[in-house]
Design a protein around this motif. Sequence first.
Motif, PDB file in Angstrom:
ATOM      1  N   ASN A   2      42.386  12.482  10.061  1.00  0.00           N
ATOM      2  CA  ASN A   2      41.974  11.082   9.992  1.00  0.00           C
ATOM      3  C   ASN A   2      40.584  10.930  10.591  1.00  0.00           C
ATOM      4  OD1 ASN A   2      41.711   8.328  10.083  1.00  0.00           O
ATOM      5  ND2 ASN A   2      43.901   8.028  10.461  1.00  0.00           N
ATOM      6  N   LEU A   3      39.646  10.490   9.757  1.00  0.00           N
ATOM      7  CA  LEU A   3      38.259  10.367  10.213  1.00  0.00           C
ATOM      8  C   LEU A   3      38.099   9.347  11.331  1.00  0.00           C
ATOM      9  CD1 LEU A   3      35.977  10.434   7.085  1.00  0.00           C
ATOM     10  CD2 LEU A   3      36.103  12.049   8.933  1.00  0.00           C
ATOM     11  N   LEU A   4      39.018   8.365  11.355  1.00  0.00           N
ATOM     12  CA  LEU A   4      38.896   7.315  12.368  1.00  0.00           C
ATOM     13  C   LEU A   4      38.946   7.900  13.778  1.00  0.00           C
ATOM     14  CD1 LEU A   4      41.070   4.470  10.875  1.00  0.00           C
ATOM     15  CD2 LEU A   4      38.606   4.551  11.110  1.00  0.00           C
ATOM     16  N   LEU A   5      39.586   9.086  13.895  1.00  0.00           N
ATOM     17  CA  LEU A   5      39.647   9.744  15.210  1.00  0.00           C
ATOM     18  C   LEU A   5      38.250   9.914  15.797  1.00  0.00           C
ATOM     19  CD1 LEU A   5      42.228  12.656  15.045  1.00  0.00           C
ATOM     20  CD2 LEU A   5      42.200  10.713  16.596  1.00  0.00           C
ATOM     21  N   LEU A   6      37.303  10.239  14.913  1.00  0.00           N
ATOM     22  CA  LEU A   6      35.939  10.487  15.383  1.00  0.00           C
ATOM     23  C   LEU A   6      35.302   9.232  15.954  1.00  0.00           C
ATOM     24  CD1 LEU A   6      34.535  12.822  12.634  1.00  0.00           C
ATOM     25  CD2 LEU A   6      34.818  13.344  15.025  1.00  0.00           C
ATOM     26  N   LEU A   7      35.777   8.076  15.524  1.00  0.00           N
ATOM     27  CA  LEU A   7      35.263   6.824  16.088  1.00  0.00           C
ATOM     28  C   LEU A   7      36.064   6.413  17.312  1.00  0.00           C
ATOM     29  CD1 LEU A   7      34.673   4.725  12.852  1.00  0.00           C
ATOM     30  CD2 LEU A   7      33.047   6.046  14.173  1.00  0.00           C
ATOM     31  N   ILE A   8      37.371   6.734  17.275  1.00  0.00           N
ATOM     32  CA  ILE A   8      38.236   6.263  18.359  1.00  0.00           C
ATOM     33  C   ILE A   8      37.955   7.031  19.645  1.00  0.00           C
ATOM     34  CG2 ILE A   8      40.644   6.132  19.100  1.00  0.00           C
ATOM     35  CD1 ILE A   8      41.325   5.642  16.129  1.00  0.00           C
ATOM     36  N   VAL A   9      37.691   8.339  19.517  1.00  0.00           N
ATOM     37  CA  VAL A   9      37.483   9.136  20.734  1.00  0.00           C
ATOM     38  C   VAL A   9      36.316   8.601  21.569  1.00  0.00           C
ATOM     39  CG1 VAL A   9      36.868  11.413  21.599  1.00  0.00           C
ATOM     40  CG2 VAL A   9      38.619  11.179  19.857  1.00  0.00           C
ATOM     41  N   PRO A  10      35.120   8.417  20.979  1.00  0.00           N
ATOM     42  CA  PRO A  10      34.043   7.866  21.824  1.00  0.00           C
ATOM     43  C   PRO A  10      34.345   6.471  22.338  1.00  0.00           C
ATOM     44  CG  PRO A  10      33.216   8.333  19.609  1.00  0.00           C
ATOM     45  CD  PRO A  10      34.622   8.776  19.645  1.00  0.00           C
ATOM     46  N   LEU A  11      35.047   5.687  21.538  1.00  0.00           N
ATOM     47  CA  LEU A  11      35.354   4.318  21.966  1.00  0.00           C
ATOM     48  C   LEU A  11      36.252   4.343  23.192  1.00  0.00           C
ATOM     49  CD1 LEU A  11      34.751   1.457  20.999  1.00  0.00           C
ATOM     50  CD2 LEU A  11      36.948   1.467  19.848  1.00  0.00           C
ATOM     51  N   ILE A  12      37.316   5.168  23.108  1.00  0.00           N
ATOM     52  CA  ILE A  12      38.226   5.266  24.255  1.00  0.00           C
ATOM     53  C   ILE A  12      37.488   5.830  25.462  1.00  0.00           C
ATOM     54  CG2 ILE A  12      40.248   6.492  25.130  1.00  0.00           C
ATOM     55  CD1 ILE A  12      41.497   6.211  22.419  1.00  0.00           C
ATOM     56  N   ALA A  13      36.637   6.833  25.176  1.00  0.00           N
ATOM     57  CA  ALA A  13      35.883   7.422  26.288  1.00  0.00           C
ATOM     58  C   ALA A  13      35.014   6.363  26.942  1.00  0.00           C
ATOM     59  CB  ALA A  13      35.032   8.572  25.776  1.00  0.00           C
ATOM     60  N   ALA A  14      34.356   5.521  26.122  1.00  0.00           N
ATOM     61  CA  ALA A  14      33.470   4.492  26.678  1.00  0.00           C
ATOM     62  C   ALA A  14      34.269   3.519  27.545  1.00  0.00           C
ATOM     63  CB  ALA A  14      32.764   3.749  25.551  1.00  0.00           C
ATOM     64  N   ILE A  15      35.432   3.112  27.046  1.00  0.00           N
ATOM     65  CA  ILE A  15      36.254   2.184  27.831  1.00  0.00           C
ATOM     66  C   ILE A  15      36.726   2.858  29.116  1.00  0.00           C
ATOM     67  CG2 ILE A  15      38.401   0.857  27.835  1.00  0.00           C
ATOM     68  CD1 ILE A  15      37.994   0.549  24.784  1.00  0.00           C
ATOM     69  N   GLN A  37      35.123  15.884  20.491  1.00  0.00           N
ATOM     70  CA  GLN A  37      34.415  15.548  19.263  1.00  0.00           C
ATOM     71  C   GLN A  37      33.938  16.800  18.549  1.00  0.00           C
ATOM     72  OE1 GLN A  37      35.205  12.526  18.454  1.00  0.00           O
ATOM     73  NE2 GLN A  37      33.213  11.572  18.275  1.00  0.00           N
ATOM     74  N   LEU A  38      33.392  17.747  19.323  1.00  0.00           N
ATOM     75  CA  LEU A  38      32.897  18.977  18.709  1.00  0.00           C
ATOM     76  C   LEU A  38      34.039  19.721  18.028  1.00  0.00           C
ATOM     77  CD1 LEU A  38      30.488  20.826  18.280  1.00  0.00           C
ATOM     78  CD2 LEU A  38      31.090  22.006  20.373  1.00  0.00           C
ATOM     79  N   MET A  39      35.191  19.762  18.714  1.00  0.00           N
ATOM     80  CA  MET A  39      36.325  20.460  18.115  1.00  0.00           C
ATOM     81  C   MET A  39      36.825  19.725  16.879  1.00  0.00           C
ATOM     82  SD  MET A  39      38.523  22.031  21.217  1.00  0.00           S
ATOM     83  CE  MET A  39      38.438  20.785  22.443  1.00  0.00           C
ATOM     84  N   LEU A  40      36.861  18.416  16.962  1.00  0.00           N
ATOM     85  CA  LEU A  40      37.316  17.642  15.807  1.00  0.00           C
ATOM     86  C   LEU A  40      36.412  17.906  14.603  1.00  0.00           C
ATOM     87  CD1 LEU A  40      38.254  14.125  17.231  1.00  0.00           C
ATOM     88  CD2 LEU A  40      39.760  15.813  16.223  1.00  0.00           C
ATOM     89  N   VAL A  41      35.098  17.902  14.859  1.00  0.00           N
ATOM     90  CA  VAL A  41      34.174  18.121  13.745  1.00  0.00           C
ATOM     91  C   VAL A  41      34.349  19.518  13.187  1.00  0.00           C
ATOM     92  CG1 VAL A  41      31.774  18.193  13.115  1.00  0.00           C
ATOM     93  CG2 VAL A  41      32.551  16.437  14.620  1.00  0.00           C
ATOM     94  N   GLY A  42      34.554  20.493  14.101  1.00  0.00           N
ATOM     95  CA  GLY A  42      34.789  21.859  13.642  1.00  0.00           C
ATOM     96  C   GLY A  42      36.041  21.952  12.785  1.00  0.00           C
ATOM     97  N   TRP A  43      37.084  21.306  13.226  1.00  0.00           N
ATOM     98  CA  TRP A  43      38.343  21.280  12.487  1.00  0.00           C
ATOM     99  C   TRP A  43      38.154  20.605  11.139  1.00  0.00           C
ATOM    100  CZ3 TRP A  43      42.628  23.528  11.812  1.00  0.00           C
ATOM    101  CH2 TRP A  43      43.759  22.878  11.311  1.00  0.00           C
ATOM    102  N   LEU A  44      37.347  19.553  11.146  1.00  0.00           N
ATOM    103  CA  LEU A  44      37.038  18.823   9.917  1.00  0.00           C
ATOM    104  C   LEU A  44      36.375  19.756   8.919  1.00  0.00           C
ATOM    105  CD1 LEU A  44      37.268  15.764   9.304  1.00  0.00           C
ATOM    106  CD2 LEU A  44      34.858  15.578   9.795  1.00  0.00           C
ATOM    107  N   LEU A  45      35.405  20.526   9.412  1.00  0.00           N
ATOM    108  CA  LEU A  45      34.677  21.457   8.551  1.00  0.00           C
ATOM    109  C   LEU A  45      35.637  22.493   7.982  1.00  0.00           C
ATOM    110  CD1 LEU A  45      31.977  22.562   7.532  1.00  0.00           C
ATOM    111  CD2 LEU A  45      31.867  23.928   9.589  1.00  0.00           C
TER     112      LEU A  45
END
Lengths: 493, 470
Positions: A2-15, A37-45
Motif C-alpha cells: 500500500n503506497l499510503l504507507l509511505l505517506l503515513i510513516v512520515p506523518l506519524i513520525a512528525a506527530i 522509509q528506505l526499506m519500504l521503498v526498497g521493498w516497493l522496488l
Amino acid sequence: MNLLLLLIVPLIAAIGIMLSPRVSAVRQISLAASLVQLMLVGWLLFQMLNSRSVSAQPLYFEQVYQWFPSWNIQFHIGVDGIAISMMILTALVVLAGVLVSWQESILPKEFFFLLMFLSLGAYGFFMARDIFTLFFFLELAVIPKFLLIGIWGSGQKQYSAMKLALMLMAGSALVFVGLTGIYLEAHSFDLTVLSATHFPVAFQYLFYPLLFVGFGIFAALFPFHTWVPDGHASAPTAASMFLAGISMKLGGYGCLRVASFLMPDAAIHYAPVIIILSTCAILYGAFVTLMQSDLKYMNAYSSVSHCGFVMLGIGVFNTTSVYGAILQMISHGLMTALFFAAIGMIYYRTHTRKIPELGGLLAKLPFISTVFVIAGLCSLGLPGLSGFVAEMTVFVGSWENKSLWVRLATILSCASIVVTAVYILRASGKVIMGPIRETFVNLSDAVWYEKMAAIFLLAGIFVMGIAPFLLQYIIGNEAAAIVKQGTQVLINK
Amino acid sequence: MLVYEWLILKQEIFLSFLIVGILLLWLFRDISNETWIRIMNIFLFINILIGFTGFHYGKLFGDTFQSSPLILFEKVLLSFALWLISLFSYDWLRKMKNLPEFYLLLLTSLLGMYIMLSASNLLLFYLGLEMSTLPLAGAANFEFNSKKSSESAMKLVLSSAFSSAILLMGISWLYGMMGSLDYAVISTQIGHSPLAVLAFLFILSGFAFKISAVPFHLWTADVYQGAPVAVTAFLSVVSKSAVIMVMIPFLYQTFEEKIDVWYPALIMLALASVLVANLFAVQQINIKRLLAFSSIAQVGFLLIGLSAHTQTGATSVLFFLIIYLFSNLAAFGVVSVFSSEYGKEEIQQLSGLYSTHPFLSWVLALSLFSLAGIPPTAGFFGKFFLLLSGANKGNYWVIAIAAINMVISLYYYLRVVKTIFMNHPVSPMENKPLAFPVRLALVICLLGILVVGFLGGFYEHIFQLLNGIN
C-alpha cells in the motif's frame, strides 16, 4: 504494497516528534522513520520488479479515492520506475539528512518535525498521478523550507528564506494557471486521462511555457535560478541537502511528467528556447562557480550548472536524452547531497566555509576529506561514479539530434566539464591538501552518524556509477514511453 | 396557519427571547462578568444546535420570509462564528463594564443577519441589513475610554448610512419600475431599461460597501484598527460572510438576467480589491490594519469565485467562507490575546514570540498560511477552487492576475511569520496560561484550518445544498 504507507510513516513520525518529551527520542524517531522509509521503498522496488517480470504495466500499486467528485478530482496515486527511483533518492537523502543533523541543538524538535514534513511532500509528489494532488504536494514544502532556512540557517538567512519562498510561490502560481488551463480543456486532473487527451496545438503553445517555466523555477531554470545560491548557502546542512538533492528534482520531474509529457507538440516547438536556456545555465553556472570562495555558494552554483543538464535532456526530448535527464536528476541529487553533507561537517568543525581560510584538512579529517573529494570527482564526471553515466547519456542523447544548433549547444555544454574540473580540483586542492593550518590541528574526524550518512549516499553514487544497467532496467522503458507518447501524438496528427 | 409552520423561525425566536432575557436578567440580577460570559457561551452554543433540529422548508408572511437547508446551514455558520468570537474574547470581555450590552448588540446584529438571509423581499432584506449594521456601530464604540474606538464607530455609522442610502435609492427605483419588491417578481420583470441597470448598480455598490470591496473600502482599515478586536473579528468575518451569502442567490437568481452587468462589475471589483488591498497590506505595521487589508484581498478572491455563475462557483464561495471563518478567527483570536493581555498590536512587537508562546505562534502562523493559501492548510483548497471556478469562462488573465497577487500576499503574511519565528524578542513577555475558553476557541480554529480542506465529503454536502442555485 500500500503506497499510503509511505505517506503515513512520515506523518506519524512528525506527530510522534511533536509529542515526544526528550531530544534523544526525537532523533530516534526520525532515524527510525527514515530507515523504515528506505526499506519500504526498497521493498516497493523489489515488488515492482517481481510483478513486471510477469507482465509489464504502465503503473504499479495504483489506488484511486474519490476526493472532490463535483470537480472530478480523485486522490490518485501509483508509481512507475521513474517515480520509484526518485523515491529511492528521496529516502537516501532524507536518511542522510537526519543523520547529519544528529547534533542539532537549536529547537531540535521543530527541526526534525519540519524535515519529516518536507519528506512527506516529496514522497507524495512523486507518487501522485493526479495533478491536483501533485500540486498540493509541491506547495506543501513552502512552509518547512521557509522556516528551516529562516530559523536554523546562517548568513543572510531571513533574506534568503523570503526570496526562496516567494520565488517558488511564483513558480507555483505559473503552474497553477497552467493547471487551470488543462482542467478547463479536459475537465480532469488525472494524468492517465490527460495523457490520452490531445490538446489543441494553439492551446499547447500558450500553456506549455507557463507549466514549464513554473516547474522550471523549482529546477533552477536559467534565468530563474537566483533563489538557488542564496537559499542553498543560507540553509542548514540537512535543508541544503534536501533542497538541492530533492526539491530541485521536483521541478525537473514536473517539467517532464506534466509539461512535456502532456504537451509534446509544444515541447518540440519550444525545444530551441529550452536548449538555449539550459546551455546558458550550464555555462553561466560553471563560470560563476569559478569565482566563489564560499564552499556552499560554490556547490549551489555548480547545482545550477548541473541542473542545466537535466533541462537540456528534457529540452532535446528524445529517448536517450530524457533517460539521461532522469539519470542526471538522481545522480545530482546524491552527489550534491553528499557534497553539502561534507561541507556541513567541515563547517561544523572549522566554523568557516571560505576556501582561502581552509587548508590541509586531509591530515586531520581523512574520512571527511575523502568524501569531499569523491563528491567533487563525481561532480566533474569521473568515470565509475554516477555523474559520468548521467552526463554522458545526456550528451549522447542531445548529439542524436542532428540539428547544427543543438550540436553546437551540446559541444558548449560538454566544454563546461573542463570548467567544472577547474573549480573542483582547485577547491579540493586548497581545502584538503597542503600544509595544515595551526588552528585546525585539534580537529577530530567524522563520528558514526556522519560516517553513516556519507556511506548511504556513497553507496548510491557507486552503484549507479558502476552498474548503470540496473537503472536502465528500472527506468529505461518508462523514459522511452514518455517520449514515445509524444512522438505518437505527432504521427497521429 | 399551523403552529409548526412558524417553526422555521425557530432561530429568530430563540435569539429574540435571548435578547429580551438578557435585558431582564441584567435589570433584576447583579451577576459577575465571568458568570455572564459562561451563561452566554452556553446559550450561543445552544443557538448553534438549534440549527440542526429540522424544519427546513417553508415560507411565511406572504412569502417574504423563507427557509431552506441552505439558509439554515448559513445561519448555523454565522452563529458558530459568534460563539468562537465570544470564546476567544474571554480575557477582554472579563474586564468590561456593561458586559451584557456587548452581547445585546452582537446578538441583535446576528438576528438582523438571519432576517437578511431568509428574506425573499427587498424590504425585509433591507430591514435585516440595517438591523445587522447599526448595533455594530455601538459595539465598535465599546471601549469608552479609547478615542480610536469612538472614531471607528463614527466612521462605521457614517459609511454604512451612506451605503444604505445608495442601496435604498436603488431599491426604491426598482419598486417604482415594477411595483413589487419580491425577488420572484424582480427576477422575471426586471427587463433591460437603463433605469433598471442603474438601480441594480446602486444596489450592487451598496453590497460592495458592506463587504468593503475596492473602491468602496476606505472605511475598513480605520474601523478595524480602532474597534475592539472582538468587534473587528465580527465585522470582518460574520458581517462580510452574511452579505456574501446573500449575494449568491441575489446575483444567481434574482438578478440573473443582469449577468451582463454584474459579471464585468464583479471582475473589476475583484481585481481592484485584490491588487489595491495587497499593495496597501505590504506597508502595514499594525497587525489589525494588516488583517483589514488582507480581508479586503480575500473578498477580492471571493468575488472572482462568485463571478463564475455556476453551482461549483457558489459551492467554492461558501466553502471558502467557512475556511476564511476559521483562519481569520484564529488570527484575530491570537491578536485578541495579545492586545488584551499585553496591549500589543504592532507586528514588530510580536518579535521572537515563538520562544515564549509556541502554541499561539503556531496558531497565528498557520492561520496566516491558510489566508495565503498554502497547503496543508485549508486555505489552499479554498483558493484553488475559487480561482478554478472563476476561470470557467476562459478568462485566464483574471486567474493570472489573481495568482500573481497570491505571491504578493504571501510576502506580507510571511513577514509576520518571520517576525514571530526568526526575530529576537524585543521585550520578553511572561507566559501567562491561556483561559480555557480561549484555548478551546483556538484549538477549534486550528482543527478547522488543518482538517476542513481535506473533507471532500463536506464539500459535496455544500454542493448538494446549493442544488438548483442557477
